[in-house]
Design an enzyme around this catalytic site. Structure first.
Site, PDB file in Angstrom:
ATOM      1  N   GLU A 199       2.667  -6.489   8.462  1.00 18.24           N
ATOM      2  CA  GLU A 199       2.873  -5.038   8.528  1.00 18.24           C
ATOM      3  C   GLU A 199       3.669  -4.520   7.348  1.00 18.24           C
ATOM      4  O   GLU A 199       3.608  -3.354   7.010  1.00 18.24           O
ATOM      5  CB  GLU A 199       3.563  -4.644   9.833  1.00 18.24           C
ATOM      6  CG  GLU A 199       2.671  -4.766  11.051  1.00 18.24           C
ATOM      7  CD  GLU A 199       1.342  -4.022  10.902  1.00 18.24           C
ATOM      8  OE1 GLU A 199       1.370  -2.802  10.713  1.00 18.24           O
ATOM      9  OE2 GLU A 199       0.290  -4.687  10.960  1.00 18.24           O
TER      10      GLU A 199
ATOM     11  N   ASP B 196      -8.115  -0.359 -24.071  1.00 15.80           N
ATOM     12  CA  ASP B 196      -7.258  -0.124 -22.911  1.00 15.80           C
ATOM     13  C   ASP B 196      -6.529   1.196 -23.064  1.00 15.80           C
ATOM     14  O   ASP B 196      -6.439   1.977 -22.134  1.00 15.80           O
ATOM     15  CB  ASP B 196      -6.230  -1.242 -22.753  1.00 15.80           C
ATOM     16  CG  ASP B 196      -6.870  -2.537 -22.295  1.00 15.80           C
ATOM     17  OD1 ASP B 196      -8.006  -2.465 -21.797  1.00 15.80           O
ATOM     18  OD2 ASP B 196      -6.246  -3.575 -22.434  1.00 15.80           O
TER      19      ASP B 196
ATOM     20  N   PRO C  44       0.813  -1.222   0.000  1.00 10.83           N
ATOM     21  CA  PRO C  44       0.000   0.000   0.000  1.00 10.83           C
ATOM     22  C   PRO C  44       0.846   1.272   0.000  1.00 10.83           C
ATOM     23  O   PRO C  44       0.327   2.361  -0.239  1.00 10.83           O
ATOM     24  CB  PRO C  44      -0.821  -0.099   1.285  1.00 10.83           C
ATOM     25  CG  PRO C  44      -0.520  -1.404   1.898  1.00 10.83           C
ATOM     26  CD  PRO C  44       0.614  -2.036   1.188  1.00 10.83           C
TER      27      PRO C  44
END
Ligand code: 6GU
Length: 240
Positions: free
Chosen positions: A120, A173, A93
């Site tokens: 984590e 696309d 992330p």
């Protein structure tokens, strides 16, 4: 042609089982366009209990993925050194957001390594020491990088010449790089009181094209003003 090789390093290779056995992906693999390999890097664990993580230095919740097993796994597949045509990507992330333009670049690689995170996160020395590019699939958190790796694999596959039955689908696309698509309709002409817009039944190709362009522009404006700003920037002297 050997096809694009993608090595996915994951602690949960089973997640990918159904994924590779279905649809376009299976066909691309059978036809030699794609060479997908899944490596369970727990095989390089630091002990016989299969440990790959440990508590974070500095304290705090959760566990951090240790560098040793990842370094060993990347070395074992011969991808520890940077080289022309090789892209190495870790999915977390904290990465730069994935874009269609990024996928277009990836589709030109000879070989891609995808490293899926869990817990984590990775010890920072994995990124620094192995030179991984860090990529995220959006501003939200999911359990691990596996689903994100599937997103990358599918996104790249669509761009490989010959992967899609209809070459127009791949063209759409790149059209995506120009904004959102117009709405689609098929039979029946009236469904539960909802009619297909008249213009689509008119047979006037010029009018249809104009309607679609207007709809696409309105959608892009309403839903993705950020995309519109980006497009304007690109048009007015960007590098793409
Ligand atoms: Cl690549 N991993 C995780 N765990 N969460 C994410 C992500 C990746 N991209 C967006 N959220």
């Amino acid at each position: 042609m050997a096809g694009l090789r993608i090595d996915t390093l994951t602690l949960f290779p089973g997640i990918f089982q159904g994924f590779v056995q279905e649809s376009i992906l299976k066909r691309a693999i059978d036809r030699g366009l794609l060479d997908l390999r899944f490596v369970d890097w727990r095989e390089h664990a630091v002990n016989r209990h299969g440990s790959v993580d440990d508590a974070p230095y500095g304290g705090g919740p959760g566990m951090v993925l240790r560098p040793g097993p990842v370094f060993d796994a990347v070395e074992a597949i011969g991808a520890a050194e940077p080289r022309e045509g090789l892209r190495r990507i870790m999915l977390t992330p904290q990465g730069a957001p994935l874009t269609q333009a990024f996928l277009c670049g990836l589709a030109r690689a000879e070989r891609i390594v995808l490293l899926c995170g869990r817990y984590e996160g990775f010890d920072e020395r994995i990124r620094i020491g192995l030179g991984f590019e860090e990529v995220s699939i959006g501003d939200y958190v999911i359990n691990g990088g596996e689903v994100a790796a599937m997103v990358v694999i599918e996104g790249v596959l669509r761009l490989l010449p010959g992967a899609l039955g209809d070459p127009r689908a791949a063209a759409e696309d790149s059209f995506m790089c120009g904004g959102l698509e117009h709405p689609h309709y098929t039979r029946p002409p009236v469904f539960r009181g909802m009619a297909v817009p008249e213009v689509l039944l008119s047979g006037d190709h010029g009018k249809v094209a104009q309607w679609r362009a207007e709809q696409a522009a309105a959608r892009t404006r309403d839903r993705r003003s950020d995309l519109l700003a980006q497009l304007r920037e690109t048009r007015d002297g960007g590098t793409q």
